[in-house]
Design a protein around this motif. Structure first.
Motif, PDB file in Angstrom:
ATOM      1  N   LYS A   1      25.856   9.833 -43.998  1.00 39.42           N
ATOM      2  CA  LYS A   1      26.652   8.748 -43.428  1.00 39.42           C
ATOM      3  C   LYS A   1      25.891   8.222 -42.208  1.00 39.42           C
ATOM      4  O   LYS A   1      25.910   8.827 -41.136  1.00 39.42           O
ATOM      5  CB  LYS A   1      28.041   9.250 -43.028  1.00 39.42           C
ATOM      6  N   VAL A   2      25.211   7.098 -42.394  1.00 48.91           N
ATOM      7  CA  VAL A   2      24.269   6.638 -41.375  1.00 48.91           C
ATOM      8  C   VAL A   2      24.957   6.167 -40.097  1.00 48.91           C
ATOM      9  O   VAL A   2      24.310   6.028 -39.062  1.00 48.91           O
ATOM     10  CB  VAL A   2      23.371   5.510 -41.926  1.00 48.91           C
ATOM     11  N   TYR A   3      26.271   5.906 -40.172  1.00 46.53           N
ATOM     12  CA  TYR A   3      26.979   5.456 -38.973  1.00 46.53           C
ATOM     13  C   TYR A   3      27.409   6.619 -38.088  1.00 46.53           C
ATOM     14  O   TYR A   3      27.902   6.409 -36.974  1.00 46.53           O
ATOM     15  CB  TYR A   3      28.207   4.611 -39.365  1.00 46.53           C
ATOM     16  N   GLU A   4      27.237   7.850 -38.568  1.00 51.90           N
ATOM     17  CA  GLU A   4      27.611   9.001 -37.757  1.00 51.90           C
ATOM     18  C   GLU A   4      26.491   9.366 -36.792  1.00 51.90           C
ATOM     19  O   GLU A   4      25.302   9.207 -37.088  1.00 51.90           O
ATOM     20  CB  GLU A   4      27.920  10.204 -38.658  1.00 51.90           C
ATOM     21  N   ALA A   5      26.874   9.876 -35.614  1.00 49.25           N
ATOM     22  CA  ALA A   5      25.891  10.284 -34.610  1.00 49.25           C
ATOM     23  C   ALA A   5      25.044  11.436 -35.138  1.00 49.25           C
ATOM     24  O   ALA A   5      25.521  12.276 -35.901  1.00 49.25           O
ATOM     25  CB  ALA A   5      26.618  10.706 -33.327  1.00 49.25           C
ATOM     26  N   HIS A   6      23.785  11.439 -34.725  1.00 50.97           N
ATOM     27  CA  HIS A   6      22.876  12.488 -35.195  1.00 50.97           C
ATOM     28  C   HIS A   6      21.739  12.653 -34.192  1.00 50.97           C
ATOM     29  O   HIS A   6      21.614  11.878 -33.235  1.00 50.97           O
ATOM     30  CB  HIS A   6      22.316  12.139 -36.577  1.00 50.97           C
ATOM     31  N   ARG A   7      20.915  13.654 -34.427  1.00 51.54           N
ATOM     32  CA  ARG A   7      19.744  13.893 -33.569  1.00 51.54           C
ATOM     33  C   ARG A   7      18.498  14.059 -34.425  1.00 51.54           C
ATOM     34  O   ARG A   7      17.705  14.970 -34.212  1.00 51.54           O
ATOM     35  CB  ARG A   7      19.944  15.144 -32.709  1.00 51.54           C
ATOM     36  N   SER A   8      18.316  13.182 -35.399  1.00 55.01           N
ATOM     37  CA  SER A   8      17.224  13.377 -36.348  1.00 55.01           C
ATOM     38  C   SER A   8      16.114  12.345 -36.234  1.00 55.01           C
ATOM     39  O   SER A   8      15.316  12.181 -37.154  1.00 55.01           O
ATOM     40  CB  SER A   8      17.777  13.402 -37.783  1.00 55.01           C
ATOM     41  N   HIS A   9      16.051  11.628 -35.109  1.00 50.23           N
ATOM     42  CA  HIS A   9      14.912  10.753 -34.874  1.00 50.23           C
ATOM     43  C   HIS A   9      13.703  11.599 -34.490  1.00 50.23           C
ATOM     44  O   HIS A   9      13.842  12.706 -33.950  1.00 50.23           O
ATOM     45  CB  HIS A   9      15.216   9.757 -33.752  1.00 50.23           C
ATOM     46  N   ALA A  10      12.511  11.065 -34.741  1.00 53.76           N
ATOM     47  CA  ALA A  10      11.285  11.795 -34.428  1.00 53.76           C
ATOM     48  C   ALA A  10      11.215  12.146 -32.949  1.00 53.76           C
ATOM     49  O   ALA A  10      10.834  13.260 -32.572  1.00 53.76           O
ATOM     50  CB  ALA A  10      10.066  10.965 -34.833  1.00 53.76           C
ATOM     51  N   TYR A  11      11.592  11.184 -32.082  1.00 52.13           N
ATOM     52  CA  TYR A  11      11.507  11.450 -30.646  1.00 52.13           C
ATOM     53  C   TYR A  11      12.466  12.562 -30.213  1.00 52.13           C
ATOM     54  O   TYR A  11      12.175  13.309 -29.270  1.00 52.13           O
ATOM     55  CB  TYR A  11      11.759  10.168 -29.840  1.00 52.13           C
ATOM     56  N   GLN A  12      13.596  12.696 -30.913  1.00 52.75           N
ATOM     57  CA  GLN A  12      14.544  13.761 -30.584  1.00 52.75           C
ATOM     58  C   GLN A  12      14.024  15.127 -31.027  1.00 52.75           C
ATOM     59  O   GLN A  12      14.136  16.118 -30.291  1.00 52.75           O
ATOM     60  CB  GLN A  12      15.902  13.451 -31.228  1.00 52.75           C
TER      61      GLN A  12
ATOM     62  N   ALA B   1      13.043   4.383 -35.773  1.00 51.79           N
ATOM     63  CA  ALA B   1      14.411   4.088 -36.209  1.00 51.79           C
ATOM     64  C   ALA B   1      14.475   3.755 -37.700  1.00 51.79           C
ATOM     65  O   ALA B   1      15.395   4.197 -38.405  1.00 51.79           O
ATOM     66  CB  ALA B   1      14.972   2.926 -35.393  1.00 51.79           C
ATOM     67  N   THR B   2      13.504   2.997 -38.200  1.00 47.90           N
ATOM     68  CA  THR B   2      13.540   2.571 -39.594  1.00 47.90           C
ATOM     69  C   THR B   2      13.241   3.725 -40.545  1.00 47.90           C
ATOM     70  O   THR B   2      13.924   3.890 -41.567  1.00 47.90           O
ATOM     71  CB  THR B   2      12.542   1.413 -39.817  1.00 47.90           C
ATOM     72  N   VAL B   3      12.228   4.526 -40.234  1.00 42.41           N
ATOM     73  CA  VAL B   3      11.911   5.688 -41.072  1.00 42.41           C
ATOM     74  C   VAL B   3      13.099   6.652 -41.104  1.00 42.41           C
ATOM     75  O   VAL B   3      13.476   7.165 -42.167  1.00 42.41           O
ATOM     76  CB  VAL B   3      10.640   6.411 -40.566  1.00 42.41           C
ATOM     77  N   THR B   4      13.698   6.874 -39.949  1.00 41.01           N
ATOM     78  CA  THR B   4      14.861   7.772 -39.881  1.00 41.01           C
ATOM     79  C   THR B   4      16.006   7.244 -40.725  1.00 41.01           C
ATOM     80  O   THR B   4      16.623   7.997 -41.501  1.00 41.01           O
ATOM     81  CB  THR B   4      15.324   7.946 -38.420  1.00 41.01           C
ATOM     82  N   LEU B   5      16.297   5.955 -40.600  1.00 41.93           N
ATOM     83  CA  LEU B   5      17.397   5.351 -41.363  1.00 41.93           C
ATOM     84  C   LEU B   5      17.137   5.457 -42.867  1.00 41.93           C
ATOM     85  O   LEU B   5      18.027   5.851 -43.635  1.00 41.93           O
ATOM     86  CB  LEU B   5      17.566   3.887 -40.968  1.00 41.93           C
TER      87      LEU B   5
END
Length: 336
Positions: A261-272, A248-252
């Motif tokens: 815009k970090v408050y928008e939904a996304h699918r860019s976490h490593a697990y995703q 979560a922190t690396v992604t943020l």
């Protein structure tokens, strides 16, 4: 007696999740896949309410039986219930981000009032005591834990497996130390376990914001409570939570640097990214559990036993996780 009670909690969690699934289907509370989803089949949501209700009921019983302190109980009950209600309302409609954030910080400061804020932290023999500033730092930690858990609840079973393995790992560490109550983490693990039976890939129901936010702040409170026993126990919590904290922190950070815009939904976490690469949720969820048990728990044990300096243990735990997150493109553009 305690083990029987824990079994009852897990069974009630299982049964209540079944009831909530029937309710969600009857009321069309369905998470329909869209461009930002990691699932492909419409699935009922809101099952995390079972976790919330079972844990809250269990804490009340433990407090009545004098197996959990009054202050610790109030911290967990008040903050957890407030976050769960906010998440439930958001699941059934929409609450503006600023009001959610205000609610999150209010819940965090409630918990900190009852546990006494941030305990003095020992690093390489030096003790750091932040005083009133510690409340601000600890509140930010709790709000980040709450939100990162919500961010990481994006594929089948991963948030549930994380909670169960972390809590069981912590309970073992507490037990090995002797004289430290294992009640709270075990209650949370069993409250999640019954739900996990329905949420394990392929999921038959999702947790929803009520459940994920509740888990995030509850785990954060339990970690801060442990800091009053010893810094090493707190670091042990941070190590065991490493998969979620690092991803979560690396992604943020990468998204902030890019100007997203970090408050928008996304699918860019490593697990995703990993789930899309392997075209299944199960391997990623299982690997999360394996990392917690085989990699992070031994390091947490070394720190708690005083065989490894806490900060060094944290770095040894996190550096490979950071590299793994980058390998699976944490925070990268989704279309690349």
């Amino acid at each position: 007696m305690l083990w029987l009670f824990l079994l009852v909690i897990a069974i009630f969690s299982f049964g209540l999740t079944w009831v909530l699934r029937r309710y969600a289907l009857a009321r069309s509370l369905i998470d329909v896949p869209n461009a930002r989803s990691s699932h492909t089949i419409p699935t009922p949501r809101g099952g995390g309410v079972a976790i919330v209700l079972c844990f809250i009921a269990a804490v009340v019983v433990m407090n009545v039986l004098k197996m959990m302190s009054f202050n610790d109980s109030l911290a967990l009950l008040g903050a957890g219930a407030a976050v769960a209600i906010l998440g439930f309302l958001d699941d059934h409609g929409h609450i503006a981000a600023r009001w959610r954030l205000l609610g999150h910080f209010s819940a965090a400061f409630w918990a900190l009032y009852w546990i006494g804020g941030l305990a003095p932290i020992s690093i390489f023999g030096a003790t750091i005591e932040l005083g009133i500033l510690g409340y601000v730092v600890a509140a930010m930690f709790l709000v980040w834990m709450l939100n990162l858990y919500n961010f990481m609840d994006g594929i089948d079973g991963i948030a549930s497996v994380e909670a169960v393995t972390v809590c069981v790992g912590v309970a073992v560490l507490y037990g090995l130390q002797g004289g430290i109550s294992t009640v709270a983490p075990l209650l949370l693990a069993c409250s999640v376990l019954g739900f996990l039976c329905w949420n394990f890939p392929p999921a038959k129901i999702f947790m929803g914001d009520a459940g994920s936010g509740f888990l995030g702040i509850t785990l954060g409170i339990l970690a801060l409570q442990s800091a009053w026993i010893s810094t090493n126990l707190f670091v042990g919590w941070l190590i065991l939570l490493g998969v979620f904290i690092v991803d979560a922190t690396v992604t943020l950070i990468r998204r902030l640097v890019r100007g997203d815009k970090v408050y928008e939904a996304h699918r860019s976490h490593a697990y995703q990214f990993a789930a899309r690469q392997y075209k299944r949720h199960l391997p990623v969820t299982l690997v999360t559990g394996v990392l917690n048990i085989a990699w992070l728990f031994p390091l947490a044990w070394l720190v708690v036993e005083g065989k490894l300096e806490g900060l060094i243990g944290l770095l040894v735990a996190y550096i490979p996780l950071v590299l793994l997150a980058l390998k699976f493109r944490a925070g990268d553009l989704e279309g690349r």
